[in-house]
Design an enzyme around this catalytic site. Structure first.
Site, PDB file in Angstrom:
ATOM      1  CG  ASP A 100      53.253  27.035  10.584  1.00  0.00           C
ATOM      2  OD1 ASP A 100      52.538  27.947  11.057  1.00  0.00           O
ATOM      3  OD2 ASP A 100      54.261  27.240   9.879  1.00  0.00           O
ATOM      4  CG  ASP A 247      50.522  44.950  31.270  1.00  0.00           C
ATOM      5  OD1 ASP A 247      50.131  43.988  30.582  1.00  0.00           O
ATOM      6  OD2 ASP A 247      51.154  44.799  32.338  1.00  0.00           O
ATOM      7  CG  HIS A 252      43.890  43.458  34.506  1.00  0.00           C
ATOM      8  ND1 HIS A 252      43.212  42.481  33.816  1.00  0.00           N
ATOM      9  CD2 HIS A 252      45.207  43.184  34.347  1.00  0.00           C
ATOM     10  CE1 HIS A 252      44.090  41.658  33.274  1.00  0.00           C
ATOM     11  NE2 HIS A 252      45.304  42.059  33.570  1.00  0.00           N
TER      12      HIS A 252
HETATM   13  C1  BG6 Z   1      48.710  40.862  33.558  1.00  0.00           C
HETATM   14  C2  BG6 Z   1      49.738  41.900  33.189  1.00  0.00           C
HETATM   15  O1  BG6 Z   1      47.592  40.949  32.704  1.00  0.00           O
HETATM   16  O2  BG6 Z   1      48.286  41.083  34.893  1.00  0.00           O
HETATM   17  C3  BG6 Z   1      50.916  41.815  34.137  1.00  0.00           C
HETATM   18  O3  BG6 Z   1      50.162  41.670  31.846  1.00  0.00           O
HETATM   19  C4  BG6 Z   1      50.463  41.953  35.557  1.00  0.00           C
HETATM   20  O4  BG6 Z   1      51.884  42.817  33.825  1.00  0.00           O
HETATM   21  C5  BG6 Z   1      49.330  40.975  35.854  1.00  0.00           C
HETATM   22  O5  BG6 Z   1      51.570  41.679  36.400  1.00  0.00           O
HETATM   23  C6  BG6 Z   1      48.728  41.258  37.212  1.00  0.00           C
HETATM   24  O6  BG6 Z   1      47.877  40.209  37.542  1.00  0.00           O
HETATM   25  P1  BG6 Z   1      47.608  39.818  39.068  1.00  0.00           P
HETATM   26  O7  BG6 Z   1      46.590  38.732  38.994  1.00  0.00           O
HETATM   27  O8  BG6 Z   1      48.936  39.406  39.642  1.00  0.00           O
HETATM   28  O9  BG6 Z   1      47.100  41.080  39.705  1.00  0.00           O
END
Ligand code: BG6
EC number: 1.1.1.49
Length: 501
Positions: A100, A247, A252
Protein backbone atom coordinates in the site's frame (compact mmCIF):
# COMPACT_ATOMS: atom_id res chain seq x y z
CA UNK A 1 20.01 13.98 -24.22
CA UNK A 2 21.14 10.76 -25.84
CA UNK A 3 24.12 10.81 -28.17
CA UNK A 4 25.42 8.41 -30.77
CA UNK A 5 27.30 5.29 -29.54
CA UNK A 6 26.45 5.94 -25.96
CA UNK A 7 27.42 3.60 -23.14
CA UNK A 8 24.97 1.62 -21.04
CA UNK A 9 23.44 3.59 -18.17
CA UNK A 10 24.71 2.93 -14.63
CA UNK A 11 23.24 0.10 -12.53
CA UNK A 12 20.22 0.93 -10.45
CA UNK A 13 17.11 -0.42 -8.77
CA UNK A 14 14.17 1.12 -10.61
CA UNK A 15 10.91 1.09 -8.64
CA UNK A 16 7.75 1.52 -10.70
CA UNK A 17 4.95 2.75 -8.42
CA UNK A 18 1.58 2.02 -10.05
CA UNK A 19 3.03 -1.10 -11.66
CA UNK A 20 -0.36 -2.42 -12.75
CA UNK A 21 -1.43 0.82 -14.39
CA UNK A 22 -1.65 1.77 -18.03
CA UNK A 23 1.51 3.83 -18.24
CA UNK A 24 3.75 0.95 -17.19
CA UNK A 25 2.40 -1.52 -19.71
CA UNK A 26 1.80 0.86 -22.61
CA UNK A 27 4.91 3.01 -22.44
CA UNK A 28 7.44 2.34 -19.70
CA UNK A 29 7.89 -1.38 -20.29
CA UNK A 30 8.11 -1.05 -24.08
CA UNK A 31 10.66 1.74 -23.57
CA UNK A 32 12.73 -0.42 -21.19
CA UNK A 33 12.51 -3.25 -23.71
CA UNK A 34 13.84 -0.94 -26.44
CA UNK A 35 16.66 0.28 -24.18
CA UNK A 36 17.57 -3.30 -23.41
CA UNK A 37 17.47 -4.16 -27.15
CA UNK A 38 19.91 -1.30 -27.77
CA UNK A 39 22.27 -2.47 -25.03
CA UNK A 40 21.71 0.64 -22.92
CA UNK A 41 20.77 -1.02 -19.64
CA UNK A 42 23.42 -2.19 -17.20
CA UNK A 43 23.38 -5.88 -16.37
CA UNK A 44 22.71 -4.97 -12.74
CA UNK A 45 19.62 -2.89 -13.44
CA UNK A 46 16.62 -4.33 -11.57
CA UNK A 47 13.04 -3.24 -12.18
CA UNK A 48 10.66 -3.61 -9.26
CA UNK A 49 6.93 -3.11 -9.81
CA UNK A 50 5.18 -1.68 -6.74
CA UNK A 51 1.41 -1.82 -6.37
CA UNK A 52 -1.30 -2.83 -3.92
CA UNK A 53 -2.58 -5.94 -5.75
CA UNK A 54 -0.78 -9.08 -4.60
CA UNK A 55 1.30 -10.71 -7.34
CA UNK A 56 4.55 -12.59 -7.77
CA UNK A 57 7.38 -11.40 -9.98
CA UNK A 58 6.44 -14.12 -12.50
CA UNK A 59 2.81 -12.99 -12.61
CA UNK A 60 3.87 -9.37 -13.07
CA UNK A 61 6.23 -10.32 -15.91
CA UNK A 62 3.60 -12.61 -17.44
CA UNK A 63 0.99 -9.84 -17.56
CA UNK A 64 3.40 -7.41 -19.19
CA UNK A 65 4.47 -10.01 -21.72
CA UNK A 66 0.86 -10.83 -22.61
CA UNK A 67 0.08 -7.15 -23.14
CA UNK A 68 3.11 -6.47 -25.30
CA UNK A 69 2.62 -9.59 -27.40
CA UNK A 70 -1.08 -8.83 -27.91
CA UNK A 71 -0.34 -5.26 -28.81
CA UNK A 72 2.16 -6.42 -31.37
CA UNK A 73 -0.50 -8.40 -33.15
CA UNK A 74 -2.75 -5.36 -33.37
CA UNK A 75 0.09 -3.48 -35.00
CA UNK A 76 -0.46 -0.42 -32.79
CA UNK A 77 2.46 -1.20 -30.53
CA UNK A 78 5.68 0.59 -29.97
CA UNK A 79 7.75 -2.47 -29.12
CA UNK A 80 6.73 -4.10 -32.39
CA UNK A 81 8.02 -7.58 -33.24
CA UNK A 82 8.54 -8.67 -29.67
CA UNK A 83 11.67 -10.79 -29.70
CA UNK A 84 11.15 -13.61 -27.19
CA UNK A 85 14.85 -13.95 -26.40
CA UNK A 86 15.16 -10.26 -25.72
CA UNK A 87 12.02 -10.31 -23.63
CA UNK A 88 13.34 -13.25 -21.58
CA UNK A 89 16.47 -11.22 -20.80
CA UNK A 90 14.39 -8.27 -19.65
CA UNK A 91 11.97 -10.48 -17.70
CA UNK A 92 14.89 -11.75 -15.59
CA UNK A 93 15.37 -8.23 -14.28
CA UNK A 94 11.74 -7.91 -13.15
CA UNK A 95 10.55 -8.14 -9.59
CA UNK A 96 7.39 -7.17 -7.77
CA UNK A 97 6.58 -5.73 -4.36
CA UNK A 98 3.02 -5.80 -3.11
CA UNK A 99 2.34 -2.79 -0.93
CA UNK A 100 0.00 0.00 0.00
CA UNK A 101 1.50 3.36 -1.01
CA UNK A 102 0.38 4.86 2.30
CA UNK A 103 1.80 2.13 4.55
CA UNK A 104 5.31 2.73 5.99
CA UNK A 105 5.89 -1.06 5.87
CA UNK A 106 5.91 -0.86 2.06
CA UNK A 107 8.90 1.46 2.20
CA UNK A 108 10.77 -0.76 4.63
CA UNK A 109 10.29 -3.59 2.16
CA UNK A 110 11.58 -1.41 -0.70
CA UNK A 111 14.67 -0.44 1.27
CA UNK A 112 15.65 -4.12 1.43
CA UNK A 113 15.42 -4.44 -2.34
CA UNK A 114 17.98 -1.74 -3.14
CA UNK A 115 21.25 -3.38 -4.12
CA UNK A 116 23.51 -1.58 -1.65
CA UNK A 117 26.42 -3.96 -2.08
CA UNK A 118 26.93 -3.20 -5.77
CA UNK A 119 25.82 0.42 -6.15
CA UNK A 120 23.06 1.74 -3.84
CA UNK A 121 21.40 3.63 -6.72
CA UNK A 122 17.62 3.85 -6.82
CA UNK A 123 14.97 5.58 -8.91
CA UNK A 124 11.38 5.84 -7.71
CA UNK A 125 9.09 6.33 -10.69
CA UNK A 126 5.67 7.67 -9.67
CA UNK A 127 3.42 6.25 -12.40
CA UNK A 128 0.45 6.60 -10.05
CA UNK A 129 -2.61 8.76 -9.75
CA UNK A 130 -1.39 12.31 -8.92
CA UNK A 131 -3.05 12.23 -5.49
CA UNK A 132 -0.25 9.88 -4.41
CA UNK A 133 2.65 12.12 -5.48
CA UNK A 134 2.98 14.03 -2.17
CA UNK A 135 2.11 10.96 -0.10
CA UNK A 136 4.73 8.72 -1.70
CA UNK A 137 7.41 11.44 -1.69
CA UNK A 138 6.86 12.10 1.99
CA UNK A 139 7.07 8.43 2.91
CA UNK A 140 10.17 7.90 0.79
CA UNK A 141 11.75 10.75 2.72
CA UNK A 142 10.63 9.46 6.11
CA UNK A 143 12.03 6.01 5.32
CA UNK A 144 15.43 7.55 4.49
CA UNK A 145 15.22 6.27 0.91
CA UNK A 146 16.11 9.67 -0.59
CA UNK A 147 19.33 9.99 1.40
CA UNK A 148 22.36 10.00 -0.91
CA UNK A 149 25.01 10.28 1.80
CA UNK A 150 26.11 6.66 1.33
CA UNK A 151 27.12 7.46 -2.27
CA UNK A 152 24.37 5.96 -4.41
CA UNK A 153 21.99 8.29 -6.24
CA UNK A 154 18.32 8.53 -5.27
CA UNK A 155 15.94 10.06 -7.83
CA UNK A 156 12.20 10.51 -8.10
CA UNK A 157 10.35 10.70 -11.42
CA UNK A 158 7.04 12.53 -11.33
CA UNK A 159 4.54 12.11 -14.14
CA UNK A 160 2.00 14.63 -15.35
CA UNK A 161 -0.35 16.20 -14.27
CA UNK A 162 1.84 18.31 -12.04
CA UNK A 163 -0.86 20.27 -10.20
CA UNK A 164 -4.12 21.58 -11.56
CA UNK A 165 -3.39 25.30 -11.24
CA UNK A 166 -0.63 27.59 -10.01
CA UNK A 167 -1.41 27.17 -6.30
CA UNK A 168 -1.50 23.35 -6.40
CA UNK A 169 1.69 23.17 -8.50
CA UNK A 170 3.49 25.42 -6.00
CA UNK A 171 2.22 23.29 -3.12
CA UNK A 172 3.39 20.08 -4.81
CA UNK A 173 6.83 21.54 -5.53
CA UNK A 174 7.14 22.70 -1.92
CA UNK A 175 6.19 19.23 -0.70
CA UNK A 176 8.74 17.47 -2.91
CA UNK A 177 11.48 19.95 -2.08
CA UNK A 178 10.98 19.35 1.64
CA UNK A 179 12.27 15.79 1.33
CA UNK A 180 14.72 15.99 -1.59
CA UNK A 181 16.86 18.38 -3.61
CA UNK A 182 15.83 19.78 -7.02
CA UNK A 183 18.56 17.73 -8.69
CA UNK A 184 16.87 14.55 -7.44
CA UNK A 185 13.51 15.43 -9.06
CA UNK A 186 12.73 14.41 -12.66
CA UNK A 187 9.40 15.96 -13.73
CA UNK A 188 8.43 14.32 -16.99
CA UNK A 189 6.79 15.92 -20.00
CA UNK A 190 6.72 13.19 -22.62
CA UNK A 191 6.82 15.76 -25.45
CA UNK A 192 10.47 16.30 -24.56
CA UNK A 193 11.14 12.65 -25.36
CA UNK A 194 10.10 13.22 -28.98
CA UNK A 195 12.98 13.42 -31.45
CA UNK A 196 11.26 16.19 -33.38
CA UNK A 197 10.93 18.32 -30.25
CA UNK A 198 14.60 17.85 -29.31
CA UNK A 199 15.47 18.68 -32.90
CA UNK A 200 13.98 22.18 -32.63
CA UNK A 201 16.88 23.30 -30.45
CA UNK A 202 19.46 21.54 -32.58
CA UNK A 203 18.07 23.03 -35.79
CA UNK A 204 17.82 26.52 -34.35
CA UNK A 205 21.21 26.64 -32.71
CA UNK A 206 23.39 24.62 -35.03
CA UNK A 207 22.34 26.33 -38.28
CA UNK A 208 23.54 29.91 -38.31
CA UNK A 209 21.00 30.67 -41.00
CA UNK A 210 18.01 30.53 -38.68
CA UNK A 211 19.19 32.99 -36.07
CA UNK A 212 19.35 35.84 -38.59
CA UNK A 213 15.60 35.86 -39.12
CA UNK A 214 14.37 34.35 -35.85
CA UNK A 215 12.90 37.53 -34.36
CA UNK A 216 10.19 40.15 -34.60
CA UNK A 217 11.84 41.89 -37.56
CA UNK A 218 11.02 38.97 -39.85
CA UNK A 219 8.47 36.79 -38.09
CA UNK A 220 4.85 37.93 -38.22
CA UNK A 221 3.39 35.36 -35.86
CA UNK A 222 3.77 31.76 -34.66
CA UNK A 223 1.10 29.03 -34.56
CA UNK A 224 1.38 25.94 -32.41
CA UNK A 225 -1.18 23.20 -32.97
CA UNK A 226 -1.74 19.80 -31.41
CA UNK A 227 -4.74 18.31 -33.19
CA UNK A 228 -5.90 14.81 -32.26
CA UNK A 229 -8.47 12.58 -33.93
CA UNK A 230 -9.05 10.52 -30.79
CA UNK A 231 -11.74 11.44 -28.27
CA UNK A 232 -11.34 11.00 -24.53
CA UNK A 233 -11.21 7.20 -24.90
CA UNK A 234 -11.38 5.51 -21.51
CA UNK A 235 -10.32 8.60 -19.58
CA UNK A 236 -13.68 10.39 -19.35
CA UNK A 237 -13.58 10.86 -15.57
CA UNK A 238 -10.06 12.30 -15.57
CA UNK A 239 -10.64 14.44 -18.62
CA UNK A 240 -13.95 15.87 -17.47
CA UNK A 241 -12.29 17.40 -14.43
CA UNK A 242 -9.25 18.49 -16.45
CA UNK A 243 -10.13 19.81 -19.90
CA UNK A 244 -7.97 20.60 -22.91
CA UNK A 245 -6.28 23.66 -21.40
CA UNK A 246 -4.88 21.93 -18.33
CA UNK A 247 -4.23 18.67 -20.18
CA UNK A 248 -2.12 20.12 -22.99
CA UNK A 249 -1.20 23.80 -22.67
CA UNK A 250 0.97 24.54 -19.60
CA UNK A 251 2.94 21.39 -20.34
CA UNK A 252 3.16 20.14 -23.94
CA UNK A 253 2.28 23.29 -25.90
CA UNK A 254 4.42 25.51 -23.69
CA UNK A 255 7.33 23.10 -24.17
CA UNK A 256 7.00 23.64 -27.91
CA UNK A 257 6.66 27.39 -27.41
CA UNK A 258 9.76 27.43 -25.21
CA UNK A 259 11.81 25.48 -27.75
CA UNK A 260 10.85 27.92 -30.50
CA UNK A 261 11.11 31.12 -28.49
CA UNK A 262 13.92 30.66 -25.93
CA UNK A 263 17.24 32.47 -26.19
CA UNK A 264 20.32 30.37 -27.01
CA UNK A 265 21.56 28.77 -23.79
CA UNK A 266 25.17 29.44 -22.78
CA UNK A 267 25.76 25.66 -22.92
CA UNK A 268 23.78 22.53 -23.70
CA UNK A 269 23.68 21.73 -20.02
CA UNK A 270 20.60 21.08 -17.92
CA UNK A 271 20.54 24.28 -15.94
CA UNK A 272 21.48 26.57 -18.82
CA UNK A 273 18.72 25.14 -21.04
CA UNK A 274 16.13 25.07 -18.28
CA UNK A 275 16.89 28.65 -17.22
CA UNK A 276 16.29 29.95 -20.74
CA UNK A 277 13.05 28.00 -20.98
CA UNK A 278 11.86 29.30 -17.62
CA UNK A 279 12.70 32.87 -18.73
CA UNK A 280 10.72 32.75 -21.94
CA UNK A 281 7.64 31.10 -20.44
CA UNK A 282 7.95 33.56 -17.56
CA UNK A 283 7.82 36.39 -20.13
CA UNK A 284 4.34 35.42 -21.39
CA UNK A 285 2.15 38.42 -20.71
CA UNK A 286 -0.36 37.79 -17.91
CA UNK A 287 -3.73 38.84 -19.40
CA UNK A 288 -6.37 40.69 -17.41
CA UNK A 289 -9.67 38.80 -17.06
CA UNK A 290 -11.16 40.81 -19.93
CA UNK A 291 -8.19 40.16 -22.21
CA UNK A 292 -8.05 36.46 -21.23
CA UNK A 293 -11.66 36.08 -22.36
CA UNK A 294 -11.00 38.01 -25.55
CA UNK A 295 -7.89 35.95 -26.36
CA UNK A 296 -9.23 32.48 -25.72
CA UNK A 297 -11.80 30.19 -27.31
CA UNK A 298 -13.18 27.02 -25.74
CA UNK A 299 -14.92 24.31 -27.69
CA UNK A 300 -16.52 20.93 -27.01
CA UNK A 301 -17.17 18.28 -29.64
CA UNK A 302 -20.73 17.26 -30.37
CA UNK A 303 -21.95 14.27 -32.42
CA UNK A 304 -20.13 14.05 -35.73
CA UNK A 305 -18.35 11.66 -38.06
CA UNK A 306 -14.98 10.60 -39.33
CA UNK A 307 -15.47 9.36 -42.86
CA UNK A 308 -18.42 7.00 -42.61
CA UNK A 309 -18.00 6.36 -38.92
CA UNK A 310 -20.39 8.13 -36.58
CA UNK A 311 -18.76 9.64 -33.54
CA UNK A 312 -20.54 10.38 -30.26
CA UNK A 313 -20.41 13.87 -28.83
CA UNK A 314 -18.28 14.48 -25.75
CA UNK A 315 -21.28 14.49 -23.41
CA UNK A 316 -22.14 10.96 -24.56
CA UNK A 317 -18.70 9.57 -23.72
CA UNK A 318 -18.38 7.20 -20.74
CA UNK A 319 -17.90 8.90 -17.36
CA UNK A 320 -18.59 12.39 -18.69
CA UNK A 321 -21.35 14.52 -17.15
CA UNK A 322 -24.38 14.90 -19.42
CA UNK A 323 -24.27 18.68 -18.96
CA UNK A 324 -20.47 18.96 -18.93
CA UNK A 325 -18.98 22.35 -19.75
CA UNK A 326 -15.44 20.93 -20.03
CA UNK A 327 -13.54 22.09 -23.09
CA UNK A 328 -12.13 19.52 -25.52
CA UNK A 329 -10.70 22.28 -27.74
CA UNK A 330 -8.89 25.45 -26.83
CA UNK A 331 -7.36 28.23 -28.91
CA UNK A 332 -5.34 31.00 -27.30
CA UNK A 333 -3.42 34.07 -28.27
CA UNK A 334 -0.43 34.86 -26.08
CA UNK A 335 2.26 37.53 -26.28
CA UNK A 336 5.84 37.19 -25.09
CA UNK A 337 7.13 40.40 -23.57
CA UNK A 338 10.80 40.38 -24.46
CA UNK A 339 12.97 42.07 -27.09
CA UNK A 340 13.02 39.19 -29.55
CA UNK A 341 9.26 38.63 -29.62
CA UNK A 342 7.67 41.99 -28.81
CA UNK A 343 4.63 42.38 -31.05
CA UNK A 344 4.67 38.77 -32.37
CA UNK A 345 1.51 36.87 -31.38
CA UNK A 346 1.76 33.18 -30.57
CA UNK A 347 -1.50 31.39 -31.39
CA UNK A 348 -1.94 28.02 -29.70
CA UNK A 349 -4.66 25.46 -30.33
CA UNK A 350 -5.32 21.91 -29.33
CA UNK A 351 -8.35 19.72 -29.62
CA UNK A 352 -9.70 16.19 -29.49
CA UNK A 353 -11.77 14.68 -32.30
CA UNK A 354 -10.42 17.00 -34.95
CA UNK A 355 -10.17 16.06 -38.63
CA UNK A 356 -6.54 14.92 -38.60
CA UNK A 357 -3.75 14.07 -36.18
CA UNK A 358 -1.21 16.82 -36.56
CA UNK A 359 1.16 18.40 -34.08
CA UNK A 360 2.98 21.24 -35.76
CA UNK A 361 4.55 24.61 -35.33
CA UNK A 362 3.95 27.03 -38.19
CA UNK A 363 6.17 30.09 -38.23
CA UNK A 364 4.70 32.74 -40.45
CA UNK A 365 7.07 35.32 -41.93
CA UNK A 366 6.31 38.93 -42.74
CA UNK A 367 5.38 39.47 -46.38
CA UNK A 368 7.87 40.68 -48.94
CA UNK A 369 7.47 44.28 -50.08
CA UNK A 370 5.35 43.84 -53.19
CA UNK A 371 4.95 47.22 -54.87
CA UNK A 372 6.72 45.96 -58.01
CA UNK A 373 3.96 43.38 -58.59
CA UNK A 374 1.10 45.84 -58.29
CA UNK A 375 -0.56 45.09 -61.61
CA UNK A 376 -0.12 41.32 -61.43
CA UNK A 377 -1.56 38.39 -59.56
CA UNK A 378 1.45 38.68 -57.28
CA UNK A 379 0.07 41.76 -55.64
CA UNK A 380 -0.88 39.71 -52.61
CA UNK A 381 1.70 36.98 -52.23
CA UNK A 382 0.90 34.35 -49.64
CA UNK A 383 2.98 34.46 -46.48
CA UNK A 384 5.99 32.16 -46.21
CA UNK A 385 5.69 29.55 -43.51
CA UNK A 386 8.27 27.36 -41.90
CA UNK A 387 6.40 24.29 -40.73
CA UNK A 388 7.99 22.12 -38.07
CA UNK A 389 5.98 18.92 -38.04
CA UNK A 390 6.29 17.16 -34.69
CA UNK A 391 4.07 14.22 -35.63
CA UNK A 392 3.11 12.34 -37.74
CA UNK A 393 5.17 12.70 -40.94
CA UNK A 394 7.99 14.23 -38.94
CA UNK A 395 10.07 16.89 -40.63
CA UNK A 396 10.45 20.55 -41.54
CA UNK A 397 9.10 22.39 -44.57
CA UNK A 398 9.45 25.90 -45.96
CA UNK A 399 6.59 27.22 -48.08
CA UNK A 400 7.94 29.34 -50.91
CA UNK A 401 6.34 31.23 -53.76
CA UNK A 402 7.62 30.27 -57.20
CA UNK A 403 6.77 31.29 -60.74
CA UNK A 404 4.80 28.63 -62.53
CA UNK A 405 6.60 27.94 -65.83
CA UNK A 406 4.87 29.57 -68.79
CA UNK A 407 4.36 32.91 -70.46
CA UNK A 408 2.13 34.29 -67.71
CA UNK A 409 3.34 35.61 -64.38
CA UNK A 410 1.54 33.16 -62.14
CA UNK A 411 2.80 32.16 -58.76
CA UNK A 412 2.48 28.88 -57.03
CA UNK A 413 3.18 27.63 -53.54
CA UNK A 414 6.05 25.12 -53.45
CA UNK A 415 7.75 23.34 -50.57
CA UNK A 416 11.37 22.95 -49.59
CA UNK A 417 11.57 20.22 -47.06
CA UNK A 418 13.16 17.50 -45.03
CA UNK A 419 11.27 14.41 -43.86
CA UNK A 420 12.87 12.30 -41.15
CA UNK A 421 11.99 9.09 -42.91
CA UNK A 422 14.04 10.11 -45.96
CA UNK A 423 17.24 10.64 -43.98
CA UNK A 424 17.15 8.58 -40.83
CA UNK A 425 16.35 5.03 -39.96
CA UNK A 426 13.82 5.40 -37.17
CA UNK A 427 13.69 2.38 -34.86
CA UNK A 428 10.39 1.87 -33.06
CA UNK A 429 10.36 4.02 -29.93
CA UNK A 430 7.86 5.29 -27.39
CA UNK A 431 9.60 8.60 -26.65
CA UNK A 432 10.25 7.42 -23.09
CA UNK A 433 13.56 5.73 -24.00
CA UNK A 434 15.57 8.95 -23.95
CA UNK A 435 13.84 10.16 -20.81
CA UNK A 436 14.48 6.94 -18.86
CA UNK A 437 18.07 6.77 -20.08
CA UNK A 438 18.65 10.41 -19.12
CA UNK A 439 17.20 9.82 -15.68
CA UNK A 440 19.49 6.82 -15.18
CA UNK A 441 22.52 8.86 -16.25
CA UNK A 442 21.51 11.95 -14.27
CA UNK A 443 20.93 14.35 -17.19
CA UNK A 444 18.06 16.69 -16.27
CA UNK A 445 18.07 18.74 -19.50
CA UNK A 446 14.82 17.23 -20.76
CA UNK A 447 13.01 17.41 -17.43
CA UNK A 448 11.02 20.26 -15.98
CA UNK A 449 12.51 22.32 -13.16
CA UNK A 450 10.16 23.70 -10.47
CA UNK A 451 10.23 27.21 -11.96
CA UNK A 452 9.45 25.88 -15.48
CA UNK A 453 6.31 24.23 -14.14
CA UNK A 454 5.21 27.21 -12.08
CA UNK A 455 5.78 29.69 -14.92
CA UNK A 456 3.61 27.52 -17.17
CA UNK A 457 0.74 27.58 -14.70
CA UNK A 458 1.25 31.30 -14.07
CA UNK A 459 0.69 31.93 -17.78
CA UNK A 460 -2.52 29.87 -18.03
CA UNK A 461 -3.97 30.94 -14.68
CA UNK A 462 -5.63 34.10 -16.15
CA UNK A 463 -7.56 31.88 -18.59
CA UNK A 464 -8.68 29.55 -15.80
CA UNK A 465 -9.75 32.52 -13.66
CA UNK A 466 -11.56 34.22 -16.51
CA UNK A 467 -13.43 31.05 -17.49
CA UNK A 468 -14.49 30.49 -13.88
CA UNK A 469 -16.37 33.78 -14.23
CA UNK A 470 -18.09 33.02 -17.52
CA UNK A 471 -17.62 32.81 -21.26
CA UNK A 472 -19.03 30.44 -23.82
CA UNK A 473 -18.05 26.87 -24.64
CA UNK A 474 -18.64 26.57 -28.40
CA UNK A 475 -19.76 23.30 -29.95
CA UNK A 476 -17.97 21.76 -32.92
CA UNK A 477 -18.91 18.52 -34.68
CA UNK A 478 -16.56 15.63 -33.92
CA UNK A 479 -14.29 15.15 -36.94
CA UNK A 480 -14.01 18.89 -37.70
CA UNK A 481 -11.35 21.41 -36.82
CA UNK A 482 -12.85 23.14 -33.83
CA UNK A 483 -15.50 25.85 -33.61
CA UNK A 484 -15.73 28.84 -35.95
CA UNK A 485 -14.84 31.08 -33.01
CA UNK A 486 -11.38 29.44 -33.05
CA UNK A 487 -10.88 30.72 -36.61
CA UNK A 488 -12.14 34.17 -35.69
CA UNK A 489 -9.37 34.49 -33.10
CA UNK A 490 -7.06 34.84 -36.10
CA UNK A 491 -9.30 36.40 -38.74
CA UNK A 492 -9.92 39.39 -36.48
CA UNK A 493 -6.12 39.93 -36.64
CA UNK A 494 -6.25 39.46 -40.45
CA UNK A 495 -4.53 36.09 -40.21
CA UNK A 496 -5.61 32.49 -40.64
CA UNK A 497 -4.65 29.09 -39.30
CA UNK A 498 -2.14 27.17 -41.35
CA UNK A 499 -3.92 24.25 -43.04
CA UNK A 500 -3.69 21.02 -41.02
CA UNK A 501 -2.21 17.78 -42.24
C1 BG6 B 1 -1.22 13.46 -22.83
C2 BG6 B 1 -2.64 13.94 -22.67
O1 BG6 B 1 -0.37 14.12 -21.92
O2 BG6 B 1 -0.79 13.74 -24.15
C3 BG6 B 1 -3.54 13.25 -23.68
O3 BG6 B 1 -3.08 13.66 -21.34
C4 BG6 B 1 -3.03 13.46 -25.07
O4 BG6 B 1 -4.88 13.72 -23.57
C5 BG6 B 1 -1.55 13.09 -25.16
O5 BG6 B 1 -3.79 12.64 -25.95
C6 BG6 B 1 -0.98 13.50 -26.50
O6 BG6 B 1 0.28 12.93 -26.63
P1 BG6 B 1 0.88 12.58 -28.07
O7 BG6 B 1 2.26 12.08 -27.79
O8 BG6 B 1 -0.05 11.56 -28.68
O9 BG6 B 1 0.84 13.87 -28.83
Amino acid sequence: MTRQSIPAAPPCTLFLFGANGDLVKRLLMPALYNLSRDGLLDRNLRIVGVDHNPATAEEFAGRLHAFMAERDKGGEGTAKCLDEKLWARLAKRLDYQTGDFLDPATYQALAKRIDTTRHGNAIFYLATSPRFFPEVAQRLGQAGLLDESAGGFRRVVVEKPFGTDLASAEALNACLLKVMGERQIYRIDHYLGKETVQNILVSRFSNGLFESFWNNHYIDHVQITAAETVGVETRGAFYDSTGALRDMVPNHLFQLLAMVAMEPPAAFAADAVRSEKAKVVGAIRPWSTKMALKNSVRGQYSDGRQGRKRLPGYRHEANVAADSQTETYVALKVMIDNWRWAGVPFYLRTGKRMSVRDTEIAICFKPAPYAQFRESELERPKPNYLKIQIQPNEGMWFDLQAKRPGPELVMENVELGFAYKDFFKMTPATGYETLIYDCLTGDQTLFQRADNIENGWRAVQPFLDAWAQGGEVHEYPAGEDGPEAGNELLTRDKREWHRLG
